[in-house]
Design an enzyme around this catalytic site. Structure first.
Site, PDB file in Angstrom:
ATOM      1  N   SER A  78      -3.450  -0.295  -0.833  1.00 50.56           N
ATOM      2  CA  SER A  78      -3.755  -1.631  -1.353  1.00 50.56           C
ATOM      3  C   SER A  78      -4.492  -2.535  -0.373  1.00 50.56           C
ATOM      4  CB  SER A  78      -2.482  -2.319  -1.835  1.00 50.56           C
ATOM      5  OG  SER A  78      -2.113  -1.823  -3.098  1.00 50.56           O
ATOM      6  N   LYS A  86      -7.632  -4.097  -1.609  1.00 47.70           N
ATOM      7  CA  LYS A  86      -7.755  -5.368  -2.321  1.00 47.70           C
ATOM      8  C   LYS A  86      -8.344  -6.480  -1.450  1.00 47.70           C
ATOM      9  CE  LYS A  86      -4.022  -4.298  -5.569  1.00 47.70           C
ATOM     10  NZ  LYS A  86      -3.422  -3.061  -5.050  1.00 47.70           N
ATOM     11  N   SER A 117      -0.019  -7.966  -5.013  1.00 45.53           N
ATOM     12  CA  SER A 117      -0.799  -6.737  -4.920  1.00 45.53           C
ATOM     13  C   SER A 117      -0.868  -6.027  -6.268  1.00 45.53           C
ATOM     14  CB  SER A 117      -0.222  -5.798  -3.859  1.00 45.53           C
ATOM     15  OG  SER A 117      -1.159  -4.818  -3.478  1.00 45.53           O
ATOM     16  N   LYS A 172      -3.008  -8.007   4.639  1.00 46.94           N
ATOM     17  CA  LYS A 172      -2.677  -7.183   3.471  1.00 46.94           C
ATOM     18  C   LYS A 172      -1.951  -5.900   3.846  1.00 46.94           C
ATOM     19  CE  LYS A 172      -2.752  -6.624  -0.947  1.00 46.94           C
ATOM     20  NZ  LYS A 172      -1.472  -5.895  -0.790  1.00 46.94           N
TER      21      LYS A 172
END
Length: 303
Positions: A48, A51, A108, A210
């Site tokens: 993720s 992202k 997320s 993140k």
């Protein structure tokens, strides 16, 4: 454009990972200097952390006037069908771009990532092409994006160094939007969504950015902190647990700032020795792959 990306895709196919492998980079965000690295340019799955680029493209569209914060993002059948982590809206339901940004940054949410991609580029496939083109523009040389979420795909890969480059570019080129990564929680309707980045509010100066997890990637995190006017970015990919990943990021950042202090006082730092004394295990990519511990991941995928 497909021809431009073919060599990298073939390189990824020729280098099967066979499971998560540790890789790390510690970068001075102000100068681009790599203070410490292990397997920095080796091909890895980002999970993720993907992202960050998804939102980078969204922020580009906002800054160019092609998108507005109050525009509606409508859920398609493809978006709704994404695996968790997800917000869980139904087909035809919508939320604002502003809400979608926070849900992606904090929760997320894979379903909202795909819906945003479709809003910006018409399809997730077209959006992934924009992501890869932007990666090349930023100097990310080991990266190809196949989707907007980071869910497993053999054609979706990056490196620790490329993630550091992307993180620095996000902070540098979208400083006002970057603050979405510092939200420890976000309320959407009656839902209170907690950030997967447990280091926010714990590590001094850390303000983003993140986390990620899939079985293919292991536990991943890119994090940035500022102390005494200096900013560092630490990236860890392929960790066997969220706890180990967070511990390593903390050691990297604390040691990096110690090294900068040593330099400021006229000394010369030994990063390997400093990291080792902090409890950081060196040369980890040469060790056997440990079994993943996924107990701290909601739904086991897409952190």
């Amino acid at each position: 454009m497909a021809a431009l990306f073919a060599p990298l895709a073939m390189a990824g196919a020729a280098s099967p990972l066979g499971g998560p492998r540790f890789a790390t980079v510690l970068m001075d965000a102000d100068t681009g200097e790599i203070l410490y690295a292990e397997q920095a340019t080796a091909i890895r799955h980002p999970a993720s952390i993907t992202k960050v680029m998804t939102l980078y493209i969204v922020f580009d569209a906002l800054d160019a006037g092609r998108l507005r914060l109050d525009d509606r993002v409508v859920m398609s059948s493809r978006a709704v069908a994404q695996r968790p982590s997800k917000l869980g809206l139904g087909i035809g339901q919508s939320l604002s771009v502003e809400e979608a940004i926070s849900v992606v940054a904090v929760k997320s949410a894979n379903d909202i990532s795909v819906a945003l991609a479709e809003k910006v580029a018409g399809s997730e496939t077209n959006f992934a092409r924009l992501m890869t083109a932007k990666a090349r523009q930023l100097g990310m040389r080991q990266t190809v994006f196949a989707n907007a979420s980071g869910l497993p795909d053999p054609a979706h890969f990056t490196s620790a160094q490329d993630i550091a480059i992307l993180s620095a570019a996000m902070i540098r080129n979208h400083p006002n939007h970057y603050r979405c990564f510092s939200e420890q929680s976000y309320s959407y309707g009656k839902l209170r969504l907690a950030n997967h980045n447990k280091l926010l509010g714990v590590v001094r100066g850390l303000d983003g950015i993140k986390t990620g997890f899939t079985n293919d990637s292991g536990f991943t995190l890119t994090a940035s902190a500022v102390r005494d006017g200096r900013r560092l970015i630490a990236v860890v990919l392929g960790s066997p647990s969220g706890w180990q990943r967070d511990r390593d990021i903390t050691s990297l950042l604390n040691t990096g700032f110690t090294a900068l202090d040593i330099r400021r006082n006229g000394g010369t730092e030994d990063m390997a020795a400093l990291l080792s004394s902090s409890g950081f295990t060196l040369n980890r990519s040469l060790r056997p792959v440990p079994q993943l511990v996924a107990l701290d991941v909601e739904e086991g995928d897409g952190e």
